[in-house]
Design an enzyme around this catalytic site. Structure first.
Site, PDB file in Angstrom:
ATOM      1  CB  THR A 185      -0.899  -0.007   1.257  1.00 29.18           C
ATOM      2  OG1 THR A 185      -1.456   1.284   1.444  1.00 29.18           O
ATOM      3  CG2 THR A 185      -0.110  -0.348   2.520  1.00 29.18           C
ATOM      4  CG  ASP A 186      -1.135   5.004  -0.918  1.00 26.42           C
ATOM      5  OD1 ASP A 186      -1.694   4.319  -0.032  1.00 26.42           O
ATOM      6  OD2 ASP A 186      -1.717   5.933  -1.518  1.00 26.42           O
ATOM      7  CD  GLU A 187      -3.530   3.389   4.136  1.00 26.69           C
ATOM      8  OE1 GLU A 187      -3.486   3.379   5.377  1.00 26.69           O
ATOM      9  OE2 GLU A 187      -4.562   3.158   3.492  1.00 26.69           O
ATOM     10  CE1 TYR A 245      -3.287  -2.623   5.643  1.00 21.27           C
ATOM     11  CE2 TYR A 245      -3.336  -0.273   5.141  1.00 21.27           C
ATOM     12  CZ  TYR A 245      -3.324  -1.588   4.712  1.00 21.27           C
ATOM     13  OH  TYR A 245      -3.339  -1.882   3.366  1.00 21.27           O
ATOM     14  CE  LYS A 266       0.147  -4.589   2.920  1.00 19.25           C
ATOM     15  NZ  LYS A 266      -0.236  -5.916   2.363  1.00 19.25           N
TER      16      LYS A 266
HETATM   17  P1  NAD Z   1      -9.527  -7.405   2.140  1.00 15.19           P
HETATM   18  O1  NAD Z   1      -9.532  -7.113   3.600  1.00 15.19           O
HETATM   19  O2  NAD Z   1     -10.763  -7.122   1.340  1.00 15.19           O
HETATM   20  O3  NAD Z   1      -9.177  -8.945   1.903  1.00 15.19           O
HETATM   21  C1  NAD Z   1      -8.165  -9.603   2.598  1.00 15.19           C
HETATM   22  C2  NAD Z   1      -8.278 -11.103   2.311  1.00 15.19           C
HETATM   23  O4  NAD Z   1      -7.213 -11.762   3.020  1.00 15.19           O
HETATM   24  C3  NAD Z   1      -9.595 -11.721   2.802  1.00 15.19           C
HETATM   25  O5  NAD Z   1     -10.120 -12.583   1.807  1.00 15.19           O
HETATM   26  C4  NAD Z   1      -9.179 -12.505   4.034  1.00 15.19           C
HETATM   27  O6  NAD Z   1      -9.993 -13.657   4.266  1.00 15.19           O
HETATM   28  C5  NAD Z   1      -7.742 -12.899   3.684  1.00 15.19           C
HETATM   29  N1  NAD Z   1      -6.933 -13.160   4.887  1.00 15.19           N
HETATM   30  C6  NAD Z   1      -6.813 -12.374   5.989  1.00 15.19           C
HETATM   31  N2  NAD Z   1      -5.995 -12.957   6.876  1.00 15.19           N
HETATM   32  C7  NAD Z   1      -5.570 -14.118   6.326  1.00 15.19           C
HETATM   33  C8  NAD Z   1      -4.690 -15.144   6.760  1.00 15.19           C
HETATM   34  N3  NAD Z   1      -4.091 -15.109   7.955  1.00 15.19           N
HETATM   35  N4  NAD Z   1      -4.450 -16.175   5.917  1.00 15.19           N
HETATM   36  C9  NAD Z   1      -5.055 -16.247   4.691  1.00 15.19           C
HETATM   37  N5  NAD Z   1      -5.913 -15.313   4.252  1.00 15.19           N
HETATM   38  C10 NAD Z   1      -6.165 -14.249   5.055  1.00 15.19           C
HETATM   39  O7  NAD Z   1      -8.274  -6.631   1.559  1.00 15.19           O
HETATM   40  P2  NAD Z   1      -8.107  -5.849   0.183  1.00 15.19           P
HETATM   41  O8  NAD Z   1      -8.641  -4.483   0.353  1.00 15.19           O
HETATM   42  O9  NAD Z   1      -8.563  -6.699  -0.927  1.00 15.19           O
HETATM   43  O10 NAD Z   1      -6.510  -5.716   0.136  1.00 15.19           O
HETATM   44  C11 NAD Z   1      -5.720  -6.772  -0.406  1.00 15.19           C
HETATM   45  C12 NAD Z   1      -4.257  -6.397  -0.298  1.00 15.19           C
HETATM   46  O11 NAD Z   1      -4.020  -5.189  -1.013  1.00 15.19           O
HETATM   47  C13 NAD Z   1      -3.787  -6.156   1.129  1.00 15.19           C
HETATM   48  O12 NAD Z   1      -2.494  -6.696   1.257  1.00 15.19           O
HETATM   49  C14 NAD Z   1      -3.772  -4.638   1.251  1.00 15.19           C
HETATM   50  O13 NAD Z   1      -2.789  -4.220   2.175  1.00 15.19           O
HETATM   51  C15 NAD Z   1      -3.412  -4.231  -0.160  1.00 15.19           C
HETATM   52  N6  NAD Z   1      -3.917  -2.918  -0.580  1.00 15.19           N
HETATM   53  C16 NAD Z   1      -5.236  -2.588  -0.423  1.00 15.19           C
HETATM   54  C17 NAD Z   1      -5.696  -1.344  -0.881  1.00 15.19           C
HETATM   55  C18 NAD Z   1      -7.149  -0.961  -0.765  1.00 15.19           C
HETATM   56  O14 NAD Z   1      -7.523   0.175  -1.077  1.00 15.19           O
HETATM   57  N7  NAD Z   1      -8.044  -1.847  -0.354  1.00 15.19           N
HETATM   58  C19 NAD Z   1      -4.807  -0.435  -1.465  1.00 15.19           C
HETATM   59  C20 NAD Z   1      -3.455  -0.815  -1.608  1.00 15.19           C
HETATM   60  C21 NAD Z   1      -3.030  -2.052  -1.165  1.00 15.19           C
HETATM   61  P1  TYD Z   2     -10.792   3.976   4.406  1.00 15.90           P
HETATM   62  O1  TYD Z   2     -11.755   3.541   3.349  1.00 15.90           O
HETATM   63  O2  TYD Z   2     -10.889   3.344   5.754  1.00 15.90           O
HETATM   64  O3  TYD Z   2      -9.334   3.825   3.785  1.00 15.90           O
HETATM   65  P2  TYD Z   2      -7.895   4.349   4.373  1.00 15.90           P
HETATM   66  O4  TYD Z   2      -8.065   4.772   5.782  1.00 15.90           O
HETATM   67  O5  TYD Z   2      -7.056   3.130   4.261  1.00 15.90           O
HETATM   68  O6  TYD Z   2      -7.484   5.457   3.469  1.00 15.90           O
HETATM   69  O7  TYD Z   2     -10.958   5.549   4.609  1.00 15.90           O
HETATM   70  C1  TYD Z   2     -10.827   6.460   3.528  1.00 15.90           C
HETATM   71  C2  TYD Z   2     -10.891   7.856   4.115  1.00 15.90           C
HETATM   72  O8  TYD Z   2     -12.220   8.073   4.635  1.00 15.90           O
HETATM   73  C3  TYD Z   2      -9.957   8.087   5.276  1.00 15.90           C
HETATM   74  O9  TYD Z   2      -9.445   9.400   5.230  1.00 15.90           O
HETATM   75  C4  TYD Z   2     -10.828   7.912   6.509  1.00 15.90           C
HETATM   76  C5  TYD Z   2     -12.180   8.399   6.030  1.00 15.90           C
HETATM   77  N1  TYD Z   2     -13.345   7.741   6.670  1.00 15.90           N
HETATM   78  C6  TYD Z   2     -14.348   8.517   7.260  1.00 15.90           C
HETATM   79  O10 TYD Z   2     -14.295   9.752   7.255  1.00 15.90           O
HETATM   80  N2  TYD Z   2     -15.407   7.864   7.841  1.00 15.90           N
HETATM   81  C7  TYD Z   2     -15.519   6.511   7.867  1.00 15.90           C
HETATM   82  O11 TYD Z   2     -16.482   5.952   8.426  1.00 15.90           O
HETATM   83  C8  TYD Z   2     -14.480   5.724   7.231  1.00 15.90           C
HETATM   84  C9  TYD Z   2     -14.540   4.220   7.233  1.00 15.90           C
HETATM   85  C10 TYD Z   2     -13.418   6.395   6.644  1.00 15.90           C
END
Ligand code: NAD
Ligand code: TYD
Length: 360
Positions: free
Chosen positions: A140-142, A166, A170
């Site tokens: 992630t960019d975070e 988080y 990561k």
């Molecule tokens: P998500 O929370 O929707 O899905 C995570 C998946 O991992 C789920 O299916 C869960 O069952 C599985 N999981 C969790 N713990 C596990 C374990 N111990 N063993 C096996 N499986 C397990 O997450 P997402 O939003 O799809 O993100 C996927 C990846 O991409 C993550 O690594 C996240 O850090 C990264 N990412 C997400 C975003 C975003 O905006 N969602 C952006 C950049 C990077």
């Molecule tokens: P989120 O979807 O949780 O992603 P991330 O924190 O990983 O960027 O949140 C996106 C943005 O929205 C973040 O600045 C937090 C804000 N947010 C709210 O203001 N209210 C909410 O209930 C949630 C879940 C997020």
């Protein structure tokens, strides 16, 4: 490569990636390895569950014996690792869970891949044996922290500066991946992506949570003043970027993925309200009154913005969707799939595995 293990394939991004690979590469075997935590939902993949090159293995990335068994059973030669705990708010409540899954889970996978692919050989012989394999880590960019100066972007050279449990977990997992590259010669790639949006996202994250609340006329909890900025990318564009990097990216490299698409939370929320109200047949501005400013998230990063020039210049990847189009399609999808949202919010989706794979 023929046998690819995708971890976290039942989650939001993972399910889009699994579908893309299963359909696009019928000659590959795609093995979805997922523990099915609250965030994993096999209904996300119901359309491909019977496709012959798709396999599902329920398992924990922290369970080294099981990971080892699966790597050998399918003769896995490539891993795309997405399994993680992914929600910042949950990481504030339970940081240990994030350290376990994101740090120890990644380390367990790295070690299993190394043991399996090096065939127990040490030094140069081990390095040679691992050639032709790939451990691709999705991050992630975070990890880069928060940008304060307008007009600045995260590049691949930026210093890591995570603030939430988080992003700290990561960041740590990224460091372990690079340590395995440098210490043991494990062939790795890493990508760091900005916030994703699209279908099948768990309704704890901003966009699906707020859409679900608009649907039920429930308050929309905006953290702080709603001025935090996120860089939003359509989830399929992320999946396409992973495909491109997996196949053509340079070994050992890191690629940033983002859409040059920054939005202040409150502006994004107003767009969501406008589009959702119109699709629901409400008068304009109907749901604006649901906006409720609440106490800010502790350590809330102010701004993320990714510079994905390297990915564009080296591999020609660019986002395919304009944001207005992507967000409208996404809102339409959630409103057309209310059953999916209801199953997830009620917890019914948890029974899907038993129904599909009962007894296994
Ligand atoms: P998500 O929370 O929707 O899905 C995570 C998946 O991992 C789920 O299916 C869960 O069952 C599985 N999981 C969790 N713990 C596990 C374990 N111990 N063993 C096996 N499986 C397990 O997450 P997402 O939003 O799809 O993100 C996927 C990846 O991409 C993550 O690594 C996240 O850090 C990264 N990412 C997400 C975003 C975003 O905006 N969602 C952006 C950049 C990077
Ligand atoms: P989120 O979807 O949780 O992603 P991330 O924190 O990983 O960027 O949140 C996106 C943005 O929205 C973040 O600045 C937090 C804000 N947010 C709210 O203001 N209210 C909410 O209930 C949630 C879940 C997020």
């Amino acid at each position: 490569m023929k046998n690819i293990l995708i971890t976290g394939g039942a989650g939001f991004i993972g399910s889009h990636l699994v579908r893309l690979f299963v359909n696009r590469y019928p000659e590959y075997r795609i093995i979805n390895y997922d523990l099915l935590t609250y965030a994993g939902n096999l209904a996300n993949l119901s359309d491909i569950q019977d496709v012959p090159n798709y396999f599902f293995e329920k398992g924990d990335i922290c369970d080294s014996e099981n990971v080892d068994r699966v790597l050998r059973k399918y003769e896995v030669d490539g891993i795309i690792h997405l399994a993680a705990e992914s929600h910042v708010d949950r990481s504030i409540t339970d940081p240990f869970c994030f350290a376990r899954t994101n740090v120890l889970g990644t380390l367990t996978l790295l070690q299993a891949a190394r043991n399996c692919w090096s065939r127990g050989l040490a030094g140069d012989a081990g390095r040679q044996a691992m050639e032709g394999h790939l451990f691709y880590h999705v991050s992630t960019d975070e990890v880069y922290g928060s940008l304060s100066e307008p007009g600045t972007f995260f590049t691949e050279e930026c210093r890591y500066d995570p603030h939430s449990p988080y992003s700290a977990s990561k960041a740590s997992s990224d460091h372990f991946v690079r340590a395995f590259r440098d210490t043991y010669g494990l062939p790795v790639k890493i990508s760091n992506c900005s916030n994703n949006y699209g279908p099948y996202q768990f309704p704890e994250k901003l966009i699906p949570l707020f859409l679900n609340n608009i649907r039920h006329s429930k308050p929309l909890p905006v953290y702080g003043k709603g001025e935090n900025v996120r860089d939003w990318l359509y989830v399929m564009d992320h999946a396409r970027a992973i495909d491109v990097i997996f196949h053509r990216g340079r070994i050992g490299e890191t690629y940033n993925i983002g859409g040059f698409n920054e939005w202040k939370n409150i502006d994004l929320i107003k767009v969501m309200i406008r589009v959702a109200d119109s699709l629901l047949g409400h008068p304009e501005g109907h749901s604006l009154g649901l906006i409720t400013y609440v106490t800010d998230r502790p350590g809330h990063d102010m701004r993320y913005a990714i510079d994905s020039t390297k990915l564009k210049d080296e591999l020609g990847w660019e986002p395919s969707l304009q944001f207005e189009e992507g967000i409208t399609e996404t809102i339409r999808w959630y409103l057309d799939h209310q059953e999916w949202l209801d199953n997830v919010t009620s917890g019914d989706y948890m029974n899907y595995y038993e129904k599909m794979y009962g007894g296994r």
